[in-house]
Design a protein around this motif. Structure first.
Motif, short mmCIF file in Angstrom:
data_model
loop_
_atom_site.label_atom_id
_atom_site.label_comp_id
_atom_site.label_asym_id
_atom_site.label_seq_id
_atom_site.Cartn_x
_atom_site.Cartn_y
_atom_site.Cartn_z
N ARG A 1 13.18 4.55 12.45
CA ARG A 1 11.98 5.38 12.42
C ARG A 1 11.14 5.11 13.68
NH1 ARG A 1 9.34 4.83 6.69
NH2 ARG A 1 8.15 6.59 7.52
N ALA B 1 5.14 -2.83 2.70
CA ALA B 1 4.81 -1.48 3.17
C ALA B 1 4.17 -1.56 4.57
CB ALA B 1 3.97 -0.75 2.14
N ALA B 2 3.06 -0.84 4.79
CA ALA B 2 2.48 -0.81 6.14
C ALA B 2 2.03 -2.19 6.62
CB ALA B 2 1.32 0.17 6.17
N TYR C 1 11.12 8.64 1.00
CA TYR C 1 11.04 7.59 -0.04
C TYR C 1 11.67 7.99 -1.37
CZ TYR C 1 7.88 5.58 3.38
OH TYR C 1 7.36 5.07 4.54
N ARG D 1 7.49 0.52 13.50
CA ARG D 1 8.03 0.03 12.23
C ARG D 1 9.13 -1.02 12.43
NH1 ARG D 1 5.61 3.45 8.38
NH2 ARG D 1 5.24 5.50 9.28
N PRO E 1 0.79 -1.23 0.00
CA PRO E 1 0.00 0.00 0.00
C PRO E 1 0.83 1.29 0.00
CG PRO E 1 -0.14 -1.13 2.12
CD PRO E 1 0.50 -2.07 1.15
N HIS F 1 12.61 -2.83 2.25
CA HIS F 1 12.06 -1.53 2.65
C HIS F 1 12.96 -0.44 2.10
CE1 HIS F 1 9.13 -3.44 5.13
NE2 HIS F 1 10.09 -4.22 5.60
N LEU F 2 12.34 0.56 1.50
CA LEU F 2 13.10 1.68 0.95
C LEU F 2 13.82 2.43 2.07
CD1 LEU F 2 10.17 2.80 -1.29
CD2 LEU F 2 12.41 2.20 -2.21
N SER F 3 13.09 2.66 3.15
CA SER F 3 13.66 3.41 4.28
C SER F 3 14.25 2.43 5.29
CB SER F 3 12.56 4.25 4.94
OG SER F 3 11.56 3.40 5.49
N LEU G 1 2.70 2.52 -2.14
CA LEU G 1 3.93 2.58 -2.94
C LEU G 1 3.63 3.00 -4.38
CD1 LEU G 1 5.78 -0.40 -1.26
CD2 LEU G 1 6.36 2.03 -1.09
N VAL H 1 13.70 1.11 8.39
CA VAL H 1 12.57 1.04 9.33
C VAL H 1 13.03 0.97 10.79
CG1 VAL H 1 10.70 0.22 7.87
CG2 VAL H 1 12.39 -1.41 8.65
N HIS I 1 3.91 -4.47 9.25
CA HIS I 1 3.81 -4.33 10.70
C HIS I 1 2.48 -4.83 11.25
CE1 HIS I 1 7.11 -1.77 9.50
NE2 HIS I 1 6.29 -0.92 8.90
N ASN J 1 7.90 -5.74 -0.87
CA ASN J 1 7.86 -4.62 0.08
C ASN J 1 6.41 -4.55 0.55
OD1 ASN J 1 7.77 -2.28 1.54
ND2 ASN J 1 8.94 -1.06 0.07
N ARG K 1 4.74 10.82 -2.48
CA ARG K 1 4.63 10.50 -1.07
C ARG K 1 5.93 10.76 -0.31
NH1 ARG K 1 4.73 4.33 1.21
NH2 ARG K 1 4.11 4.87 3.33
C1 DQA Z 1 8.17 0.93 3.87
C2 DQA Z 1 8.25 1.17 5.39
C3 DQA Z 1 6.90 0.97 6.04
O1 DQA Z 1 6.99 1.18 7.43
C4 DQA Z 1 5.89 1.94 5.47
O2 DQA Z 1 4.61 1.71 6.03
C5 DQA Z 1 5.85 1.91 3.99
C6 DQA Z 1 7.09 1.78 3.23
C7 DQA Z 1 9.50 1.27 3.16
O3 DQA Z 1 9.65 0.88 2.02
O4 DQA Z 1 10.38 1.91 3.75
O5 DQA Z 1 4.80 2.13 3.38
O6 DQA Z 1 7.91 -0.44 3.65
#
Ligand code: DQA
Length: 144
Positions: free
Chosen positions: A106, A75-76, A22, A110, A9, A99-101, A11, A103, A79, A73, A17
């Motif tokens: 943060r 995403a949310a 990101y 996460r 979600p 994960h791009l970031s 992405l 986690v 978690h 990935n 975003r």
């Molecule tokens: C993410 C990290 C997740 O915590 C976040 O909810 C995302 C993107 C990342 O790619 O860093 O939507 O998966």
């Protein structure tokens, strides 16, 4: 060899975003980069993005017996989801979580991933390059 790359979600909003977290590039730029990299190695890629947990579960199930590896990935859903890791386990396809970031650096929530335990590796904080690293991990794993 065929690798399925799944993005969860929000992405689809890459480029718009939170670009400070990101980056400024879009999902289609990410997909182009991964498909060119894998194509150069003679590896087929398929891409899927959804904002819906059940649709991601359906796509993982549809990969059964026709896909060699999964890069995901979540995403949310990383978690929160039990259904996504259950689907990965059900199909028995080797998967790498991306994960791009970073986690871990943060918010506290996460740091929890329900997907990590069913993946052979997790790559975090490397932005688009993390997807290439994930493909390389899976290619090496499959060549063994
Ligand atoms: C993410 C990290 C997740 O915590 C976040 O909810 C995302 C993107 C990342 O790619 O860093 O939507 O998966």
């Amino acid at each position: 060899m065929k690798i399925l790359i799944i993005n969860g979600p929000n992405l689809n909003m890459l480029g718009i975003r939170e670009p400070d977290i990101y980056g400024a590039a879009t999902l289609s730029q990410l997909e182009k980069m991964v498909s060119e990299y894998c194509g150069g190695l003679g590896i087929e890629t398929e891409f899927y993005q959804s904002n819906h947990e059940g649709d991601i579960v359906d796509r993982i199930q549809a990969a059964y017996l026709n896909t060699d590896a999964i890069v995901i990935n979540p995403a949310a859903y990383t978690h929160t989801s039990v259904a996504i890791p259950d689907a990965i386990k059900a199909v028995g396809i080797p998967a790498v979580e991306v994960h791009l970031s970073d986690v871990d650096k943060r918010e506290e929530f996460r740091r929890i991933s329900y997907v990590s335990p069913v993946c052979i590796a997790t790559v975090k904080g490397k932005h688009f390059k993390g997807y290439i690293e994930a493909c390389d991990i899976l290619i090496k794993h499959l060549e063994k």
